[in-house]
Design an enzyme around this catalytic site. Structure first.
Site, PDB file in Angstrom:
ATOM      1  N   LYS A 157      66.989  -9.465  48.184  1.00 24.40           N
ATOM      2  CA  LYS A 157      68.266  -9.496  48.825  1.00 24.40           C
ATOM      3  C   LYS A 157      68.074  -9.306  50.558  1.00 24.40           C
ATOM      4  CE  LYS A 157      70.995  -7.335  45.135  1.00 24.40           C
ATOM      5  NZ  LYS A 157      71.291  -6.172  44.655  1.00 24.40           N
TER       6      LYS A 157
ATOM      7  N   GLY B 153      64.060  -9.342  41.837  1.00 23.10           N
ATOM      8  CA  GLY B 153      65.178  -8.499  41.862  1.00 23.10           C
ATOM      9  C   GLY B 153      65.911  -8.308  43.112  1.00 23.10           C
ATOM     10  N   SER B 154      66.046  -6.967  43.423  1.00 24.14           N
ATOM     11  CA  SER B 154      67.074  -6.668  44.592  1.00 24.14           C
ATOM     12  C   SER B 154      66.314  -6.738  45.860  1.00 24.14           C
ATOM     13  CB  SER B 154      67.760  -5.366  44.466  1.00 24.14           C
ATOM     14  OG  SER B 154      68.465  -5.203  43.130  1.00 24.14           O
ATOM     15  N   VAL B 155      64.869  -6.538  45.788  1.00 23.33           N
ATOM     16  CA  VAL B 155      64.425  -6.680  47.092  1.00 23.33           C
ATOM     17  C   VAL B 155      64.318  -8.286  47.794  1.00 23.33           C
ATOM     18  CG1 VAL B 155      62.455  -4.840  46.707  1.00 23.33           C
ATOM     19  CG2 VAL B 155      61.932  -7.105  45.939  1.00 23.33           C
TER      20      VAL B 155
END
Lengths: 495, 466
Positions: A223, A219-221
């Site tokens: 990024k 997920g966003s980690v």
């Protein structure tokens, strides 16, 4: 005829040379591998013949052998029950071994080549054989903090805490855990029954979620890796700005990407990279990834350790960062969805690398090996794993992560510790739709490190099935894993 | 020019050559060598007794008497064999019998050790039966010595031996008598008593080959076409080779016994080479056998399984590869020095007392122990080859070389199979493995070798004395 006899003699001699060679290959060259083979029942039996070495945490044995009166001379015991199970693993007659019991078996049972002369000496002196002890890098208070934080929340998942400067593993939990004592007794029938029960448990306590469970969408980690790749390549700065729609139609696809907030990223017509990291927006990150070479992000992930075999010496399942085929895949992978998968250990390595000025240290669970006569037989020294980004890039990413914790709109603000500069990043990974049409619960992430100016700990927390529709979107990643991460970092800094 | 002046010198000369003669005679004195044989024999027996005592003390903590009666029987028969050798072949090589004894007792000790681990005791235990069979085998050797006396007698029965080998080979194929054990149809079963006639056929074949080749080697050594520097035989001389190749294939296909097939054909090829000196025969033969083997490995299920296990025993570690894998684990458990007698887990290996006794010995005696055992085999084979070198008659030379080669080749097939040099075939290590037929045939081979060496070694002495 003697000429032919000579040739025959030479042939026979050659055949025997082959045999001498072959026997040596099996009994000396391949012997260690054969002994370490998990199918090898003899290794287990041998393990009960010798006083197996202990596994130590902070100098205290958490796995040790005690003598028994029965035909197996020793029984293996685990002092803290399930707390260290993801590290020690179990050591059983009928079900083999796992964890450090398996990975360090040669040293623990004293059959490694390093102990060859000790073994001969013992035989000559009539001393009963004894294995070496293994001192881990785990800090008991950190391990306890991580384990307690997870079980208080009542969630399944894993925590990994690393010392970013050395790669030492300070804590590694997998929840739910199991009690290795259940599998280590000397009653085979009981062990088999217990093992069957643990193996059938739907929550799968025998799985080590930190390094070897099912891999999770990061997920966003993920990024952080996109940002690191962009800044390292000079494609962007934290202040670079991107179009800020509330929906992004992906090229060659009917799929529309949204931010987690279902609105625009902040209020402006443009959003910066920094805003996207702090508020964990999807659209600007996807735009950034699509503007770069399509392999740039997977290559950066690889440099951080994705797709690589890592042993600590437990085997860490390689995380996956496949190369995307088209732009819509680039966009979806950049926010840690699609085929990108990761272990908590890998995400901790990403944070640790950023914390350590761009240098990833090789994660290591073993501190030293101590012989029965208390000699240090082997001491592990920190080893560099890779240097994926420059110090400058690391600083830029760290700045954005710190704002994620310190600013009011930052999603990771619950990781804030009084008087300490903390850097953090949350992640919420969608896992698609179940057969009955409902959303599969989300995977919640937190990763970060502290203190920013002199990092002592980098942490990764994953919580399975922690949010989404089934949970009314309550208790998302900004809440649950972030709170766990905070407690773990506090435990390290509390000295 | 006086005779007196030369007399002392001549006398001196005579005395020197007399001394030399004396020394040579002393070197070849049968009494001395038989004394050596006796002391080596006692040493070999002592090793066996010590091994059994160590096993007793390690496993049970006390000395048992399980092996005492049959062990004593075996020792008595060994001494009887020694005395027979003194009478019939006093000049025999003094090493052959002690080495065979050493291998035999080491095998018994290992079998006894596995008996203890598997809880077999009393008259039913394999080790007790092995000792009885050993005694029977040694008595068989005595009988061969006493009946044959001169190996040239065997030449007379060349074709009878060939016929005998043929009959023995076919016996297991007969209904009622023949028996299939572990997939191979190589046993006969008469009145609660199993025997592998193929073991005896091996000796008869060696005698037949030796006799046949002595007579027909000239025609077989005839010139043929030279290809790549190797002279190949003419097509019309290929007959015997093809016949034996077919015979080997029959054993392979119908008796499902890859090891025996390989052993027989290897024996034939080696003797053919010694007799003719033509490498071409060997190249052709090996090529034929490989072709047959490869076709068999694709078409015959049992050969295919063995072939696949050879390539990757860990592909099916609980099924087809189990024996291979447990054997390798056992040998690895022993490592360099071994676990020590009574301290390993040889019983975890399948067929640990028979086909896999080498792995069991490797586990408890280690690499060092296996080296000693292989060295003993090599020494035994070396003594046999030496008889071949020193032999006066071609039949004796061929027979000694053939029997020695069959021993060496069998060891290679067995140990090579266990250590994955070649596919596993199901042959047993001579003298070591549990099994009566194999003991009987191998002790008969010893008897023949002793006969051959006895007749060869007393010749040069006669020449000197004359």
């Amino acid at each position: 005829m003697n000429k032919q006899l000579k040739a025959l003699t030479r042939t026979i001699f050659a055949l025997f040379i082959v045999l001498f060679f072959a026997v040596t290959m099996v009994q000396v060259v391949q012997a260690d591998d054969l002994r370490a083979n998990e199918l090898n029942g003899r290794t287990i039996k041998n393990g009960y013949e010798v006083e197996r070495g202990s596994i130590l945490v902070d100098g205290d044995p958490v796995a040790y052998s005690t003598p028994t009166g029965d035909s197996y001379k020793y029984v293996r015991q685990y002092s803290a029950g399930s707390l260290y199970a993801p590290i020690t693993g179990y050591f059983s007659h009928s079900q083999g071994m796992s964890g450090l019991e398996l990975a360090m078996n040669q040293d623990l049972s004293g059959i490694g080549n390093a102990q060859f002369f000790t073994r001969i000496q013992n035989t000559l002196n009539g001393v009963s054989p004894q294995g070496s002890s293994v001192q881990t890098t785990i800090q008991a208070k950190v391990q306890r903090a991580a384990s307690e934080a997870m079980s208080e929340l009542g969630v399944d998942g894993a925590v990994v805490a690393l010392d970013p400067k050395t790669g030492r593993v300070l804590a590694m939990t997998s929840t739910p855990s199991f009690d290795p004592n259940l599998l280590s007794g000397n009653d085979d029938a009981e062990i088999i029954a217990n093992y069957g029960q643990l193996a059938d448990e739907p929550s799968q306590p025998l799985k080590n979620r930190a390094i070897a469970g099912d891999l999770y969408h990061p997920g966003s980690v993920y990024k952080l890796i996109v940002a690191a790749a962009a800044i390292e390549a000079g494609d962007a700065k934290p202040s670079s700005s991107f179009e800020n729609p509330d929906k992004l139609k992906l090229p060659q696809s009917t799929h529309e990407m949204q931010n987690a907030s279902r609105t625009t990223c902040g209020t402006g017509s443009k959003a910066t990279l920094e805003q996207a990291i702090v508020m964990s927006c999807n659209i600007p990150i996807a735009e950034l990834a699509m503007s770069m070479d399509k392999n740039a992000v997977p290559n950066m992930a690889h440099a951080f350790g994705f797709e690589q075999e890592i042993t600590i010496p437990l085997k860490v399942t390689p995380s996956a960062s496949p190369e995307p085929n088209d732009q819509s895949q680039v966009a979806l992978s950049s926010i840690g969805q699609l085929d990108v998968r990761s272990t908590p250990m890998q995400i901790a390595m990403v944070s640790a690398g950023i914390a350590n000025g761009g240098t990833v240290m090789k994660p290591q669970l073993i501190d030293k090996i101590i012989t029965p006569d208390l000699r240090v037989e082997k001491e592990y020294t920190p080893e560099q794993f890779s240097k994926p980004i420059s110090e400058k890039t690391a600083e830029a990413v760290t700045g954005m992560m710190e704002k994620g914790v310190s600013t009011p709109e930052g999603l990771a603000q619950k990781a804030a510790i009084d008087g300490v500069r903390v850097a953090g990043k949350t992640g919420t990974a969608e896992n698609g739709v179940a057969e009955d049409g409902t959303d599969v619960p989300f995977t919640l992430w937190f990763t970060g490190f502290a203190p920013v100016e002199d990092p002592q700990v980098a942490v990764a927390v994953v919580i399975e099935n922690g949010g989404g529709a089934n949970y009314g979107f309550e208790g998302g990643s900004f809440d649950l894993p972030t709170a766990v991460g905070k407690r773990v970092m506090e435990a390290v800094l509390s000295e | 020019m006086s005779n007196e002046a030369q007399q002392p010198r001549s006398f001196e000369k005579t005395r020197t050559s007399e001394t030399v003669l004396h020394r040579i005679t002393a070197l070849r004195a049968p009494k001395l060598l038989l004394g050596l044989e006796l002391s080596l024999l006692i040493f070999a027996i002592a090793i066996g007794v010590a091994a059994v005592l160590i096993i007793d003390l390690t496993v049970n903590g006390e000395v048992s008497t399980t092996l005492l009666p049959t062990g004593a029987l075996f020792v008595v028969s060994l001494l009887a064999l020694h005395l027979t050798i003194r009478r019939i072949a006093p000049d025999a090589d003094p090493l052959i019998m002690p080495i065979a004894t050493f291998l035999n007792v080491i095998g018994v000790a290992m079998i006894y050790r596995i008996d203890l681990a598997t809880g077999l005791t009393g008259w039913d235990s394999t080790s007790v039966r092995q000792l009885v069979w050993s005694s029977v085998a040694v008595l068989g050797a005595i009988a061969v010595l006493a009946v044959v006396r001169n190996h040239l007698v065997l030449l007379r029965y060349t074709y009878l031996s060939g016929l005998g080998a043929f009959v023995f080979l076919l016996l297991p194929m007969l209904p009622f008598v023949g028996q299939e054990i572990n997939g191979a149809r190589v046993w006969i079963h008469i009145g609660g008593f199993s025997f592998q006639p193929g073991e005896i056929a091996k000796i008869l074949l060696a005698i037949f080959f030796a006799g046949y080749l002595v007579q027909s080697r000239d025609s077989l050594a005839m010139v043929g076409k030279k290809i790549l520097g190797i002279r190949f035989p003419r097509a019309r001389d290929l007959g015997p080779l093809l016949v034996f190749w077919l015979a080997a294939m029959v054993v392979l296909v119908f008796q499902r016994d890859l090891g025996t097939s390989l052993l027989y054909f290897g024996l034939f090829l080696s003797m053919l080479y010694i007799a003719t000196g033509r490498v071409g025969w060997v190249v052709l033969g090996v090529g034929l056998f490989l072709a047959g083997g490869i076709i068999a490995s694709q078409t015959l299920a049992y050969v295919k399984v063995r072939f696949n296990n050879w390539l990757d025993p860990f592909a099916d570690p609980y099924g087809a590869g189990h024996q291979m894998v447990t054997g390798l684990f056992g040998m690895a458990n022993g490592g360099m020095t071994g676990t020590g007698l009574g301290q390993g887990y040889p019983e975890m290996t399948t067929f640990s007392q028979s086909d896999y006794i080498i792995a069991s010995l490797g586990e408890e005696l280690g690499l060092i122990g296996l080296f000693v055992i292989l060295a003993a085999y090599l020494l035994l084979v070396g003594r046999g080859l030496r008889i071949g070198f020193a032999g006066q008659d071609d039949f004796g030379k061929l027979l000694a070389a053939g029997l020695s080669f069959s021993l060496a080749f069998q060891v290679f097939i067995v140990v090579g199979g266990i250590t994955r040099v070649i596919p596993l075939t199901g042959l047993t290590a001579p003298f070591l493995a549990a099994g009566g037929s194999s003991l009987v045939s191998n002790w008969i081979i010893i008897a023949i070798l002793i006969l051959l060496s006895g007749s060869i070694r007393n010749r040069p002495k006669l020449v000197i004395r004359a």
